[in-house]
Scaffold this active site. Structure first.
Site, short mmCIF file in Angstrom:
data_model
loop_
_atom_site.label_atom_id
_atom_site.label_comp_id
_atom_site.label_asym_id
_atom_site.label_seq_id
_atom_site.Cartn_x
_atom_site.Cartn_y
_atom_site.Cartn_z
N HIS A 19 52.54 -32.19 -10.38
CA HIS A 19 51.83 -31.09 -9.70
C HIS A 19 50.31 -31.20 -9.91
O HIS A 19 49.61 -30.20 -9.86
CB HIS A 19 52.30 -29.72 -10.19
N SER A 47 25.06 -43.11 0.09
CA SER A 47 24.79 -42.15 1.15
C SER A 47 23.43 -42.43 1.75
O SER A 47 22.52 -42.90 1.07
CB SER A 47 24.81 -40.74 0.53
N LYS A 106 24.58 -41.24 -4.78
CA LYS A 106 25.99 -41.34 -4.45
C LYS A 106 26.58 -42.73 -4.60
O LYS A 106 25.95 -43.73 -4.26
CB LYS A 106 26.21 -40.88 -3.00
N GLU A 108 39.11 -44.74 0.69
CA GLU A 108 39.33 -43.71 1.73
C GLU A 108 39.82 -44.36 3.02
O GLU A 108 40.66 -43.80 3.74
CB GLU A 108 38.03 -42.94 1.97
#
Ligand code: ARG
Length: 466
Positions: free
Chosen positions: A164, A285, A291, A298
């Site tokens: 969970h 970025s 970043k 992804e």
């Protein structure tokens, strides 16, 4: 390749249909934009077919030689990007055949003897998918090796396992890495299993019912290295369940890769801080200079959407088709190639990500006391001292609440608090508390401890030959 104006002389069915299709329709019925990648398989299939025709004296030896040499030169030209592929020829089969006739004349017109594009395209697809499966299996194994190596290098670091997405029990990190190796192992098995059903020769089935010519199907089966030949010409020319199955193999693999990508994206966040990804697999970025984004992971997660969509597309394409071949099937390639491409790319990048990643041992260790990872082990300590598990569960539940209120770990609770909770708790309990101690005590095969990890690594090293 500027599209030529359609002329009737370029059509294989010029004897039957008299009106030219307009440019938009020619484009609509064509698949050359997609199926040109089949050219090597189409040529291999044609050479085998022609050889069989010549061995059966349906064409002469000289005609076979002319056909073979012509096809070899066409293959070289296509590979070099030198063959024009006019859209009015529709597909790779007609492009190659018309180039052949242009190059060798009359003999070229005999190549299609006893054959239809229906058995031809089924053949090309089976040859293509057979190779694609071998490539994907190699990619899956490459990724498995990367995980096994990482487990060997850094797998003994103790970390939390989650259910969970809440801290559950401690494990050795390698145990989680090898969970993905198991999933990938089944993906590889599924692909090999699919390959058995792909590895069947449909050539000689013609358009739907076969031919009155004496084709030797066993010979082309042998020449093309197929394990078997199809039994039914209707089925062989029109069924595409092998493609649905291949797309499912890709979709399931994609699902596993996507789960892994999600896991590692989370673990690479500042909040988790478990994992350091190599800069080579991250991007930054355009606005925020600090970043470091896990874009490759992804995209692995994102490409799973493409792979799954192709399965749905492929299944939908075939679901209402009456026997036998229908032109709908022409679009099967779009799904298959897209699914395969997504998986080939994802596997390649995934392997690099795993090979270059590192666990951040200090960060993981620093947080290991949070979340009462040793609570289950404490209950089991009580079981070993004669307390019923359900009772032990209550005792430990109460102790966790107390520890939480005091801002302490279970190991930090004073001995009298522990004794008061349950008389069965002795001073030796210290040996069972804390994540590292818990991991040392895992017993059954397949659990998250060191012995089990060593067994799993040995199993996979042998299986993968590393
Ligand atoms: N390009 C077609 C396909 O991929 C080849 C088969 C065409 N057959 C036909 N009867 N029109 O399915």
């Amino acid at each position: 390749m500027a599209p030529k104006k359609p002329t009737r002389s370029t059509k294989s069915w010029q004897g039957r249909l008299t009106a030219d299709t307009d440019a938009a329709t020619a484009q609509f019925v064509a698949s050359i934009d997609v199926d040109h990648v089949l050219f090597r398989y189409d040529i291999a299939g044609s050479i085998a077919h022609a050889q069989m025709l010549s061995e059966g004296k349906i064409i002469t030896k000289d005609e076979f030689r002319a056909i073979r040499d012509g096809l070899v030169s066409i293959e070289a030209d296509i590979a070099a990007g030198k063959l024009a592929m006019p859209v009015e020829l529709e597909d790779i089969h007609m492009v190659i055949e018309s180039a052949l006739v242009e190059r060798i004349g009359e003999a070229g017109k005999k190549l299609h003897t006893g054959r239809s594009r229906n058995d031809q395209v089924a053949l090309d697809l089976r040859l293509y998918v057979r190779d694609a499966i071998d490539d994907l299996i190699a990619g899956v194994e490459g990724l498995q090796r990367a995980f096994v190596d990482l487990a060997g290098r850094e797998g003994r670091i103790v970390m939390p396992a989650y259910t969970h997405l809440q801290r559950a029990q401690p494990i050795l990190a390698g145990h989680a890495m090898l969970a993905y190796v198991e999933m990938l192992g089944r993906d590889g098995e599924r692909l090999s299993d699919c390959r058995r059903r792909v590895d069947v020769n449909p050539l000689g089935s013609g358009a739907v019912a076969g031919t009155s010519l004496p084709l030797d199907r066993a010979r082309t089966t042998e020449l093309l290295g197929f394990a078997a030949m199809s039994r039914n010409s209707i089925d062989a020319t029109s069924d595409r369940d092998f493609l649905c199955e291949f797309c499912f193999c890709c979709a399931m693999l994609a699902g596993h890769l996507s789960r892994w990508a999600e896991d590692w994206i989370l673990q690479a966040t500042s909040e988790f801080g478990f994992l350091a990804l190599s800069d080579a697999y991250c991007t930054s970025s355009s606005m925020m200079p600090q970043k470091k984004n896990p874009d490759t992971l992804e995209l692995v997660r994102g490409k799973a959407a493409a792979a799954m969509a192709q399965l749905v597309g492929m299944m939908t394409l075939v679901k209402g088709l009456p026997l036998a071949y229908n032109r709908d099937l022409q679009d099967d390639k779009r799904f298959v190639f897209a699914a395969e491409t997504a998986m080939r790319q994802s596997l390649a990048v995934a392997r690099g990500i795993v090979q270059t990643a590192h666990l951040r041992a200090e960060r993981i260790a620093a947080g290991l006391d949070a979340g009462y990872l040793d609570a289950t082990a404490l209950a089991e300590y009580l079981v070993n001292r004669g307390v019923a598990f359900r009772e032990a569960h209550h005792v430990v539940g109460r102790l966790v609440t107390q520890a939480e209120q005091r801002g302490q770990t279970l190991a930090q609770l004073p001995p009298e608090v522990l004794r008061e909770a349950c008389g069965a708790i002795g001073p030796d309990v210290a040996d069972y508390l804390g994540a590292a101690n818990v991991v040392r005590h895992y017993r059954p095969a397949g659990a998250g401890g060191a012995g089990q990890l060593a067994e799993q690594i040995a199993f996979w090293r042998e299986r993968l030959g590393t």
